[in-house]
Scaffold this motif. Structure first.
Motif, PDB file in Angstrom:
ATOM      1  N   ALA A 133      35.756  49.805   1.644  1.00 28.21           N
ATOM      2  CA  ALA A 133      35.974  50.911   2.120  1.00 28.21           C
ATOM      3  C   ALA A 133      37.707  51.219   2.489  1.00 28.21           C
ATOM      4  CB  ALA A 133      36.070  51.491   3.992  1.00 28.21           C
ATOM      5  N   ASN A 137      41.333  52.707  -0.252  1.00 29.87           N
ATOM      6  CA  ASN A 137      42.677  52.955   0.117  1.00 29.87           C
ATOM      7  C   ASN A 137      43.489  51.970  -0.688  1.00 29.87           C
ATOM      8  OD1 ASN A 137      44.427  54.032   1.780  1.00 29.87           O
ATOM      9  ND2 ASN A 137      43.698  52.931   3.184  1.00 29.87           N
ATOM     10  N   LEU A 197      32.876  54.863   7.842  1.00 34.97           N
ATOM     11  CA  LEU A 197      33.365  56.111   7.370  1.00 34.97           C
ATOM     12  C   LEU A 197      35.721  56.618   8.320  1.00 34.97           C
ATOM     13  CD1 LEU A 197      30.470  58.426   7.198  1.00 34.97           C
ATOM     14  CD2 LEU A 197      31.763  57.046   5.575  1.00 34.97           C
ATOM     15  N   PHE A 200      38.945  55.966   7.417  1.00 38.79           N
ATOM     16  CA  PHE A 200      39.754  56.431   6.382  1.00 38.79           C
ATOM     17  C   PHE A 200      41.073  57.600   6.664  1.00 38.79           C
ATOM     18  CE2 PHE A 200      36.180  55.162   3.652  1.00 38.79           C
ATOM     19  CZ  PHE A 200      37.002  54.512   2.813  1.00 38.79           C
ATOM     20  N   ASN A 223      42.892  61.539   3.388  1.00 38.34           N
ATOM     21  CA  ASN A 223      41.546  61.186   4.094  1.00 38.34           C
ATOM     22  C   ASN A 223      40.104  61.643   3.551  1.00 38.34           C
ATOM     23  OD1 ASN A 223      43.678  59.698   5.191  1.00 38.34           O
ATOM     24  ND2 ASN A 223      43.309  60.970   7.907  1.00 38.34           N
ATOM     25  N   ASP A 224      40.837  62.638   3.332  1.00 36.62           N
ATOM     26  CA  ASP A 224      39.321  63.204   3.205  1.00 36.62           C
ATOM     27  C   ASP A 224      38.495  62.561   1.682  1.00 36.62           C
ATOM     28  OD1 ASP A 224      38.009  63.949   5.306  1.00 36.62           O
ATOM     29  OD2 ASP A 224      39.417  66.241   4.999  1.00 36.62           O
ATOM     30  N   ARG A 227      37.146  59.021   1.562  1.00 34.92           N
ATOM     31  CA  ARG A 227      36.338  58.643   1.868  1.00 34.92           C
ATOM     32  C   ARG A 227      34.945  59.521   1.653  1.00 34.92           C
ATOM     33  NH1 ARG A 227      37.119  59.584   7.501  1.00 34.92           N
ATOM     34  NH2 ARG A 227      37.801  61.461   6.812  1.00 34.92           N
ATOM     35  N   GLN A 228      35.884  60.583   0.783  1.00 37.18           N
ATOM     36  CA  GLN A 228      34.405  60.503  -0.413  1.00 37.18           C
ATOM     37  C   GLN A 228      34.339  59.315  -1.313  1.00 37.18           C
ATOM     38  OE1 GLN A 228      32.244  64.059   0.359  1.00 37.18           O
ATOM     39  NE2 GLN A 228      31.528  62.605  -1.298  1.00 37.18           N
TER      40      GLN A 228
END
Lengths: 314, 252, 99
Positions: A133, A137, A197, A200, A223-224, A227-228
């Motif tokens: 994750a 980012n 999750l 994010f 963020n979304d 995350r996706q």
């Protein structure tokens, strides 16, 4: 005066629009500087506090190879903290001050590190999911508008590429192993999936800091979206080695060519961020203790240096 | 014990010293006085564990029973380990760790320097790789002994105490038993007594420069080479071997 | 004197690494160090973990003199139109070799 400020702001905004990096000595709006200091120091603290949950397993790593890899990985996290502190220092804040803010609870770090590492599989889960994750980012942040931050990110991304692989390798080996190992791996997956999750941050619609950060290109993707990306690449990896994702609403959506997922428990997210996660107190206590126990060493080194200087001056 | 067995023991001793030192250094991770030193200590831990791995791989070959390097680290018990007591003592404070590591690095510097020309090619090759790491460990630890010895009155006190406390564990480094004699005769190992005077001379010089006193000679602890350890080793192994012991059929 | 020392994270140093002999030194980042020996070792432990270097320079960060961004007009723009400093400015007769 105002004309001057307007001109400077204009130069700054032109650079941002043209994707030219802002450098330490360039004029920048106060809020840009403040936002960067907050974000970069939080990022640095996350790397450093993140050494603890993994450090918890160095002495118990089950093979010489895994012990070496884990040590090297945690060392990298420390190094990344160091690069990031340096990037923040170019904005006029000292590392002393940043550590002070951390210890006072004024600066935050990623809430993921407030979860405990209970079994060896957690080391796999952290490498694979948490670093996985983080890297989504960080790849995006290589294009952040502040030069020193972007350069630190490039270096970090280069070094981090092995982290996720080592985590996935641990999980793979365990899933190919005994029943106990498989159960351990699935259990770790169950505990780390949702907190990963949450890394994010809140949904774009609930994210107070996104506006300026996107406008100034500190943050490059929301963020979304990030995350996706993470979900879409991770689900396949999980299924390949026989792990199931602890989300019964997870489903491939052919129209948008990505996964739909269940709702994140934002109450938990806020609770952990605000200090009531399972390990918040333990992590801070550990960091403060090491800092305090190191004080006499740091002072001794300075004293030694001052004495040498005196000797030379005599 | 035949010659092959004796070489095996000699290699295991080197390996055990490296493993236990590396294990202890790993405990510093996220606990060092400053972030930069955290990275340095981890580098040392990695050097030691890498060395242990190489030595145990060779031990596995010498033993010829189908074991791998992990067997020697994870499946032997307290009495099987033949490391020096000095390596297994707790880290305590930074001065204690620096004293222990400096004593060891200086000893290893002379030891591995000679092992570079061992008649055993594998030992010589491992030594040639290790000596570069050891030189850096020695430089780093010596610089810290100087700074802590000649820093503040608090650091001076702590450094002197560390030197005094660990002194009685240094004698063991230079002991010579039948295996050492045999290895010396074969040109594989070294005479530890020959490097003692070199070690002592350097220790005295550095302590003097650091404004520290050389401890008076006293009783020297012994036992590690024969598997008679401090109580600390058992806890190191309990920690280190836990997964391998709890899940004997698992591969990690 | 030594007892009144303030606790700090030590002074900041800039680190420059030469990745191979003959190449220029390139800025790698910064480290903290109480003096030049410690700073040098810290630079080594921080920035050469992956075989990145064959040589290191360190310099106290506060010794670096940087040009001021507001001077960039007068510093750098006057060279924009001095294209005669570049070899491609010159017209060579067809067929001229080794030039």
């Amino acid at each position: 005066m105002n004309a001057d400020l307007d001109k400077q702001l204009n130069v700054f905004e032109t650079k941002i629009n043209e994707d030219i990096n802002i450098e330490p000595r360039d004029w920048m709006p106060d809020d840009y500087r403040k936002h960067l200091i907050r974000q970069i120091s939080q990022h640095a603290h996350s790397e450093v506090i993140g050494m603890q949950p993994e450090g918890n397993w160095i002495s118990r790593a089950p093979s010489l190879r895994s012990k070496k890899i884990l040590l090297a990985k945690i060392q990298d996290e420390g190094g990344h903290g160091l690069y990031l502190y340096s990037a923040a220092e170019t904005l006029g804040i000292s590392r002393d001050e940043m550590l002070h803010q951390l210890h006072e609870g004024k600066a935050k770090y990623s809430s993921i590190f407030n979860y405990p590492t209970l079994t060896w599989a957690d080391i796999g889960a952290i490498g694979w999911l948490v670093d996985g994750a983080a890297i989504v980012n960080q790849v995006s942040l290589q294009k952040t508008s502040y030069g020193p931050y972007a350069r630190a990110m490039v270096r970090i991304c280069k070094e981090e590429s092995f982290h996720q692989r080592q985590g996935y390798e641990i999980m793979t080996k365990m899933m190919q192993g005994t029943k106990d190992q498989q159960a351990m791996a699935q259990d770790a997956m169950n505990r780390w999936w949702w907190p990963s999750l949450m890394m994010f941050g809140p949904h774009d619609s609930d994210s107070p800091n996104t506006g300026n950060a996107m406008k100034w290109k500190i943050k490059r993707q929301s963020n979304d979206i990030l995350r996706q990306k993470f979900i879409d690449k991770t689900v396949q990896q999980a299924h390949l080695i026989g792990l199931s994702i602890p989300d019964n609403k997870l489903k491939w959506n052919e129209d948008k060519k990505s996964y739909d997922h269940g709702e994140i428990n934002w109450d938990e997210f806020i609770r952990v961020i605000n200090g009531d996660g399972p390990c918040n107190k333990q992590r801070m206590k550990h960091h403060i203790k090491a800092h305090q126990e190191g004080e006499w060493v740091r002072k001794a080194a300075i004293a030694y240096q001052l004495k040498r200087k005196e000797l030379i001056n005599q | 014990m035949d010659t092959q067995q004796q070489i095996l023991h000699y290699v295991l001793r080197l390996g055990d010293n490296a493993l236990i030192s590396g294990h202890r250094l790993g405990e510093w991770c996220s606990n060092a006085p400053i972030l930069e030193e955290d990275l340095a200590l981890t580098n040392f831990a990695l050097d030691y564990i890498g060395r242990a791995e190489n030595l145990y791989q060779y031990a596995a070959k010498l033993e010829n029973k189908g074991h791998d390097e992990d067997f020697f680290a994870y499946r032997r018990s307290e009495r099987d380990f033949q490391n020096h007591l000095l390596t297994e003592l707790p880290n305590n404070n930074f001065a204690d760790t620096m004293a222990r590591l400096w004593f060891l690095s200086l000893y290893e510097f002379y030891l591995y320097n000679e092992l570079c020309s061992s008649h055993d090619e594998t030992i010589a090759a491992i030594a040639q790789k290790s000596i570069k790491e050891i030189k850096y460990h020695l430089r780093h630890t010596k610089e810290w002994v100087l700074r802590l010895g000649d820093g503040t009155s608090e650091s001076h006190y702590k450094m002197q105490k560390a030197i005094n406390d660990y002194w009685m564990y240094t004698g063991e480094l230079f002991e010579m038993d039948t295996i050492d004699h045999e290895m010396l005769n074969l040109g594989i190992g070294i005479n530890p007594q020959n490097i003692y005077s070199l070690w002592l001379k350097d220790v005295k010089e550095t302590l003097n420069e650091a404004q520290l006193q050389v401890p008076e000679d006293s009783y020297m602890q012994t036992g590690g080479k024969n598997g008679i350890h401090t109580e600390y080793l058992g806890f190191i192994l309990a920690d280190m071997q836990y997964l391998q012991r709890a899940y004997p059929d698992a591969k990690w | 004197m030594t007892e009144e020392i303030k606790d700090t994270q030590w002074p900041l140093w800039e680190v420059f690494i030469q990745s191979n002999p003959g190449l220029p030194y390139k800025h790698a980042g910064s480290v903290h160090g109480s003096d030049k020996e410690i700073a040098m070792q810290n630079a080594r432990d921080t920035y050469t973990r992956r075989n990145e270097g064959t040589s290191i320079w360190i310099v106290p960060s506060n010794s670096i003199v940087a040009s001021n961004p507001s001077d960039s007009d007068m510093f750098f723009e006057p060279s924009n139109d001095k294209i005669y400093r570049h070899p491609t400015f010159y017209v060579m007769p067809e067929g001229a070799l080794n030039i």
